[in-house]
Design an enzyme around this catalytic site. Sequence first.
Site, short mmCIF file in Angstrom:
data_model
loop_
_atom_site.label_atom_id
_atom_site.label_comp_id
_atom_site.label_asym_id
_atom_site.label_seq_id
_atom_site.Cartn_x
_atom_site.Cartn_y
_atom_site.Cartn_z
N GLU A 255 3.70 -6.96 1.69
CA GLU A 255 3.20 -7.34 0.36
C GLU A 255 3.19 -6.13 -0.58
O GLU A 255 2.13 -5.74 -1.08
CB GLU A 255 1.75 -7.85 0.48
CG GLU A 255 1.56 -9.05 1.36
CD GLU A 255 0.08 -9.38 1.57
OE1 GLU A 255 -0.80 -8.61 1.13
OE2 GLU A 255 -0.19 -10.42 2.17
N GLY B 84 0.75 -1.25 0.00
CA GLY B 84 0.00 0.00 0.00
C GLY B 84 0.78 1.29 0.00
O GLY B 84 0.19 2.36 -0.21
N GLY C 164 3.42 -3.92 -3.87
CA GLY C 164 3.35 -4.08 -5.32
C GLY C 164 3.86 -2.82 -5.98
O GLY C 164 4.95 -2.77 -6.54
N TYR D 32 -9.67 4.95 -12.68
CA TYR D 32 -9.56 5.68 -11.40
C TYR D 32 -9.36 7.18 -11.60
O TYR D 32 -9.13 7.89 -10.62
CB TYR D 32 -8.36 5.19 -10.58
CG TYR D 32 -8.17 3.70 -10.50
CD1 TYR D 32 -9.05 2.91 -9.76
CD2 TYR D 32 -7.11 3.08 -11.14
CE1 TYR D 32 -8.86 1.54 -9.68
CE2 TYR D 32 -6.91 1.72 -11.05
CZ TYR D 32 -7.79 0.95 -10.33
OH TYR D 32 -7.60 -0.39 -10.24
N TYR E 266 0.34 -2.27 -12.24
CA TYR E 266 -1.07 -2.23 -12.65
C TYR E 266 -1.23 -1.63 -14.05
O TYR E 266 -2.22 -0.98 -14.35
CB TYR E 266 -1.92 -1.46 -11.62
CG TYR E 266 -1.72 -1.99 -10.22
CD1 TYR E 266 -2.22 -3.24 -9.86
CD2 TYR E 266 -1.03 -1.26 -9.25
CE1 TYR E 266 -2.03 -3.75 -8.59
CE2 TYR E 266 -0.83 -1.76 -7.97
CZ TYR E 266 -1.33 -3.01 -7.65
OH TYR E 266 -1.13 -3.51 -6.39
N CYS F 6 -13.03 2.92 -28.87
CA CYS F 6 -14.30 3.63 -29.12
C CYS F 6 -15.08 3.87 -27.83
O CYS F 6 -16.14 3.29 -27.61
CB CYS F 6 -15.12 2.85 -30.12
SG CYS F 6 -14.25 2.73 -31.65
N1 LLP Z 1 -1.73 -7.21 -0.79
C1 LLP Z 1 -3.05 -7.27 -1.03
C2 LLP Z 1 -3.88 -8.23 -0.28
C3 LLP Z 1 -3.62 -6.41 -1.97
O1 LLP Z 1 -4.92 -6.45 -2.20
C4 LLP Z 1 -2.80 -5.49 -2.68
C5 LLP Z 1 -3.36 -4.59 -3.68
C6 LLP Z 1 -1.41 -5.49 -2.40
C7 LLP Z 1 -0.91 -6.35 -1.44
C8 LLP Z 1 -0.45 -4.57 -3.08
O2 LLP Z 1 -0.73 -3.24 -2.86
P1 LLP Z 1 0.28 -2.09 -3.34
O3 LLP Z 1 1.54 -2.22 -2.54
O4 LLP Z 1 0.53 -2.28 -4.79
O5 LLP Z 1 -0.45 -0.84 -3.07
N2 LLP Z 1 -5.24 -1.53 -9.61
C9 LLP Z 1 -5.07 -0.48 -8.63
C10 LLP Z 1 -4.44 -0.98 -7.36
C11 LLP Z 1 -5.21 -2.08 -6.70
C12 LLP Z 1 -4.55 -2.63 -5.47
C13 LLP Z 1 -5.28 -3.79 -4.93
N3 LLP Z 1 -4.60 -4.51 -3.91
C14 LLP Z 1 -4.29 0.67 -9.26
O6 LLP Z 1 -3.94 0.58 -10.42
O7 LLP Z 1 -4.07 1.67 -8.60
#
Ligand code: LLP
Length: 426
Positions: A282, A243, A284, A325, A383, A353
């Site tokens: 976790e 996050g 991303g 978003y 993403y 389109c």
């Molecule tokens: N762990 C869990 C259980 C999650 O649901 C997520 C992301 C992460 C880790 C990784 O989160 P991060 O570190 O990337 O913030 N598609 C959206 C983001 C959706 C995130 C959903 N869960 C975007 O493009 O902003």
Amino acid sequence: MPKPLEYFTYRDGILSAEEVALTELAEKFGTPTYVYSKEAFLAPLRDLERGLAGLDHLVCFAVKANSNLSVLKLLAEAGAGMDLVSGGELRRALRAGADPGKLVFSGVGKSLAEIDEGLAHPLHSFNVESVVELKLLSDRAKAAGKRARVALRFNPDVDPKTHPYISTGLKKNKFGLQRAEILALLKRHEFAGVRIAGLSIHIGSQILSLSPFEDAFKKTKRMVGEIESILGSPLEFLDLGGGLGIPYRNEKPPSIEAYTKLIRKHFGPKSEIDGRYRILLEPGRTIAGNSGVLLSRVLYRKPRKTKDFVIVDAGMNDLVRPALYGSYHEIVPVEAARGKGKRRKCDVVGPVCESSDCFASDRPLADRIEGGDLVAFLSAGAYGMSMASQYNTRGRPAEVLVDGEGYRLIRKRETFEDLIGSEVFR
Ligand code: LLP
């Protein structure tokens, strides 16, 4: 974590990924193409590792952010674990050579087949978010003569102050188990196939201040105390989710250093809980977000009275974040000279389109940018490709990984035959 233009810089007036000119990559692989920097993936991982040194920990890359096999292999070889939310992601991680003992199987709705598939491997743990799923996992594990290690996903009811679509830790969200649900389930003695060994949280994504994390950490510690007194034994690990936000424009997210310092304050050896839990993360976006750009070519510039439409060959199917978003991606010309001089308001749009196929509205872009020019959408490493679709029967982009002055194609552009290959037609 990297800034949008840290690993993508202008060299002799040409935007380059590490040492490779994007003009060369466009020539060789066509457009639209995702281009990644190897070093940009590794640097934030190293920073997280450094910040957590001395604490028993495991950084699990959230595969959903960027699931290319070569990217996963790169991160696995650098020691990362993986956070998975589907059987498909599990297979990807294993195919990429990840250590099964470093894999965490998360996800709000795992199917029976996915649970069985997870049980077939010696995973680090399952994150479980509902009582019925816990029962199913327990029964399937028992039937297979196993005992699955589980973390309950706690919904701490914390507002991450981010886009509502990516906020996950509020009471109203579908994610996790609430305190009362956790307390009730611990009193039931029907989960012989699992060992509740951890607690996990994930409160949202693109979080730009530390305070939601701090609130969640405090609530987590309280919850851990309650769980342990019911179980009569200590938990082993805490999964603090992902996050942490990144800069897309001029946001100032907390640094990895400040974030890991906060983790140490609450869970480290000098905290009141004495570092006794293994800490899982976790992330991303933190790792992948500024590790990639989407390289695209301008097809046409359509002048209108109040603004111009700049029509590019990438569409919302290739990078859906702005349409989904309203998110901001910096758009820069690959040739620096094209960005000089007067600017005019533009809508940068794709060929799909739909009016929502719009990457930027009223964005001031140089007058000189016109059909044939290359542009890069920055901060597209997380993403981006992983959310791409084939809408409008458009093959998904190619992906290229740059390492210093070398590079390789890590995913071919999809062809028409790829698109129709699984259709049954006679
Ligand atoms: N762990 C869990 C259980 C999650 O649901 C997520 C992301 C992460 C880790 C990784 O989160 P991060 O570190 O990337 O913030 N598609 C959206 C983001 C959706 C995130 C959903 N869960 C975007 O493009 O902003």
